[in-house]
Design a protein around this motif. Structure first.
Motif, PDB file in Angstrom:
ATOM      1  N   UNK A 175       6.507  -1.134   7.582  1.00  0.00           N
ATOM      2  CA  UNK A 175       6.482  -2.184   6.681  1.00  0.00           C
ATOM      3  C   UNK A 175       8.052  -2.423   6.138  1.00  0.00           C
ATOM      4  N   UNK A 176       8.319  -3.709   5.791  1.00  0.00           N
ATOM      5  CA  UNK A 176       9.776  -3.825   5.525  1.00  0.00           C
ATOM      6  C   UNK A 176       9.667  -3.387   3.732  1.00  0.00           C
ATOM      7  N   UNK A 177       8.408  -3.250   3.124  1.00  0.00           N
ATOM      8  CA  UNK A 177       8.505  -2.897   1.823  1.00  0.00           C
ATOM      9  C   UNK A 177       8.771  -1.585   1.458  1.00  0.00           C
ATOM     10  N   UNK A 178       9.102  -0.526   2.733  1.00  0.00           N
ATOM     11  CA  UNK A 178       9.030   0.890   2.456  1.00  0.00           C
ATOM     12  C   UNK A 178       9.796   1.292   1.438  1.00  0.00           C
ATOM     13  N   UNK A 179      11.206   0.525   1.285  1.00  0.00           N
ATOM     14  CA  UNK A 179      11.919   1.098   0.009  1.00  0.00           C
ATOM     15  C   UNK A 179      11.764   0.309  -1.138  1.00  0.00           C
ATOM     16  N   UNK A 180      10.507  -0.568  -1.514  1.00  0.00           N
ATOM     17  CA  UNK A 180      10.625  -1.505  -2.668  1.00  0.00           C
ATOM     18  C   UNK A 180      10.833  -0.627  -4.122  1.00  0.00           C
ATOM     19  N   UNK A 181      10.550   0.454  -4.126  1.00  0.00           N
ATOM     20  CA  UNK A 181      10.676   1.396  -5.268  1.00  0.00           C
ATOM     21  C   UNK A 181      11.725   2.250  -5.097  1.00  0.00           C
ATOM     22  N   UNK A 182      12.851   2.211  -4.110  1.00  0.00           N
ATOM     23  CA  UNK A 182      13.819   3.130  -4.131  1.00  0.00           C
ATOM     24  C   UNK A 182      15.091   2.895  -5.094  1.00  0.00           C
ATOM     25  N   UNK A 183      15.632   4.034  -5.341  1.00  0.00           N
ATOM     26  CA  UNK A 183      16.988   3.671  -6.135  1.00  0.00           C
ATOM     27  C   UNK A 183      18.203   3.944  -5.035  1.00  0.00           C
ATOM     28  N   UNK A 184      18.081   4.209  -3.900  1.00  0.00           N
ATOM     29  CA  UNK A 184      18.857   4.306  -2.862  1.00  0.00           C
ATOM     30  C   UNK A 184      19.908   2.889  -2.625  1.00  0.00           C
ATOM     31  N   UNK A 185      21.259   3.167  -2.644  1.00  0.00           N
ATOM     32  CA  UNK A 185      22.064   2.119  -2.080  1.00  0.00           C
ATOM     33  C   UNK A 185      21.840   1.931  -0.835  1.00  0.00           C
ATOM     34  N   UNK A 186      21.405   0.584  -0.430  1.00  0.00           N
ATOM     35  CA  UNK A 186      21.237   0.440   1.077  1.00  0.00           C
ATOM     36  C   UNK A 186      22.174  -0.824   1.379  1.00  0.00           C
ATOM     37  N   UNK A 187      22.864  -0.644   2.720  1.00  0.00           N
ATOM     38  CA  UNK A 187      23.593  -1.647   3.440  1.00  0.00           C
ATOM     39  C   UNK A 187      22.768  -2.157   4.628  1.00  0.00           C
ATOM     40  N   UNK A 188      22.261  -3.631   4.667  1.00  0.00           N
ATOM     41  CA  UNK A 188      21.983  -3.922   5.738  1.00  0.00           C
ATOM     42  C   UNK A 188      22.787  -4.807   6.409  1.00  0.00           C
ATOM     43  N   UNK A 189      23.259  -4.740   7.988  1.00  0.00           N
ATOM     44  CA  UNK A 189      24.299  -5.762   8.429  1.00  0.00           C
ATOM     45  C   UNK A 189      23.410  -6.374   9.594  1.00  0.00           C
ATOM     46  N   UNK A 190      24.171  -7.285  10.002  1.00  0.00           N
ATOM     47  CA  UNK A 190      23.587  -8.284  10.912  1.00  0.00           C
ATOM     48  C   UNK A 190      24.777  -9.084  11.839  1.00  0.00           C
ATOM     49  N   UNK A 191      24.540  -9.267  12.821  1.00  0.00           N
ATOM     50  CA  UNK A 191      25.660  -9.958  13.732  1.00  0.00           C
ATOM     51  C   UNK A 191      25.245 -11.530  13.716  1.00  0.00           C
ATOM     52  N   UNK A 192      25.961 -12.558  13.638  1.00  0.00           N
ATOM     53  CA  UNK A 192      25.848 -13.974  13.559  1.00  0.00           C
ATOM     54  C   UNK A 192      25.599 -14.381  15.016  1.00  0.00           C
ATOM     55  N   UNK A 193      25.702 -13.541  15.995  1.00  0.00           N
ATOM     56  CA  UNK A 193      25.380 -13.873  17.352  1.00  0.00           C
ATOM     57  C   UNK A 193      24.162 -12.803  17.878  1.00  0.00           C
ATOM     58  N   UNK A 194      23.545 -12.549  17.101  1.00  0.00           N
ATOM     59  CA  UNK A 194      22.245 -11.461  17.453  1.00  0.00           C
ATOM     60  C   UNK A 194      20.797 -12.496  17.774  1.00  0.00           C
ATOM     61  N   UNK A 195      20.111 -11.988  18.501  1.00  0.00           N
ATOM     62  CA  UNK A 195      19.013 -12.620  18.662  1.00  0.00           C
ATOM     63  C   UNK A 195      18.237 -12.824  17.537  1.00  0.00           C
ATOM     64  N   UNK A 196      17.546 -14.107  17.531  1.00  0.00           N
ATOM     65  CA  UNK A 196      16.633 -14.642  16.311  1.00  0.00           C
ATOM     66  C   UNK A 196      15.457 -13.654  15.877  1.00  0.00           C
ATOM     67  N   UNK A 197      15.094 -12.891  16.786  1.00  0.00           N
ATOM     68  CA  UNK A 197      13.906 -12.177  16.690  1.00  0.00           C
ATOM     69  C   UNK A 197      14.063 -10.959  15.517  1.00  0.00           C
TER      70      UNK A 197
END
Length: 256
Positions: free
Chosen positions: A179-201
């Motif tokens: 589930x994308x909601x796994x960290x909904x109550x987490x106090x952890x700092x989280x960095x989410x990275x993406x490439x602007x040439x990555x597949x849309x999926x």
């Protein structure tokens, strides 16, 4: 944490750039590189248990955990189960493809991804591991590039060698249920990275994860795709360093 198909060496360039400031540890997940694959159907929960063993064996912590692709899925589940062992979490494009089936707008992406993965699996089942690896690379993980443009001969050989492990992983019923909601109550700092040439999926899952994670920071790597550690290691390491430095400085010493 490396992703599907590859091994710890995928991090070599990024690790070299980070190691002057931090202690960097990378390892081969079960069934990859130098790590054995126990018999029977594997499950992502086993990868989580392996990761816990690695962190415990290091004997220092809490740690900053960085995961790529399927390794990011393992890291995400680990963070939900063992938050006390982490100082922060960095994830690059976890394939949360399960969310694609939840929206009619994403139905074409879901179908195309499903078909490409099924074709790769059928090829591997029929003894054509090299072609199966190429199909997955070019039709799931890349955006129209030949895999030779992203991976050198050694990395392509690693993918072929690890094809059977990916096939087992693809049959894990736990794998796409994250589930994308796994960290909904987490106090952890989280960095989410993406490439602007990555597949849309990959995008919808990251969107949901970002929306559901209260302490998430999101960064896009210009010119990069799904494998920034291979194609843009300096930009990726710089992005990680910008995120990690204030977290480490706040207690005065670098984290392992």
């Amino acid at each position: 944490m490396h992703g599907s198909w590859d091994d710890h060496s995928a991090w070599d360039a990024v690790a070299a750039l980070l190691s002057p400031r931090w202690r960097v540890v990378a390892y081969d997940r079960r069934g990859h590189g130098g790590s054995t694959e126990p018999g029977g159907q594997g499950h992502i929960s086993q990868d989580v248990a392996d990761l816990h063993g690695v962190i415990e064996a290091i004997g220092q912590g809490p740690v900053h955990l960085v995961g790529h692709s399927y390794g990011a899925c393992v890291a995400l589940l680990y963070a939900a189960r063992h938050p006390e062992r982490l100082r922060s979490l960095c994830l690059h494009e976890p394939p949360l493809f399960g969310v694609l089936g939840e929206s009619p707008a994403h139905a074409p992406l879901a179908q195309a991804t499903k078909v490409a993965m099924a074709r790769a699996a059928a090829l591997i089942d029929n003894g054509e591991a090299a072609l199966g690896a190429r199909v997955f690379a070019e039709q799931v993980a890349l955006t129209g590039q030949p895999w030779e443009e992203v991976m050198d001969a050694r990395m392509r050989a690693t993918w072929v060698a690890n094809a059977a492990t990916w096939l087992d992983q693809s049959r894990d019923p736990e794998r796409l249920a994250l589930s994308p909601e796994l960290l909904a109550h987490s106090p952890l700092p989280v960095l989410l990275t993406q490439g602007d040439r990555s597949p849309e999926a990959f995008g919808p899952g990251v969107d949901r994860l970002a929306a559901a994670t209260p302490h998430a920071t999101r960064r896009t790597l210009a010119g990069a795709g799904h494998f920034p550690q291979l194609t843009h290691p300096q930009a990726f390491a710089h992005c990680l360093g910008d995120f990690l430095t204030p977290l480490s400085s706040s207690i005065g010493t670098p984290a392992p």
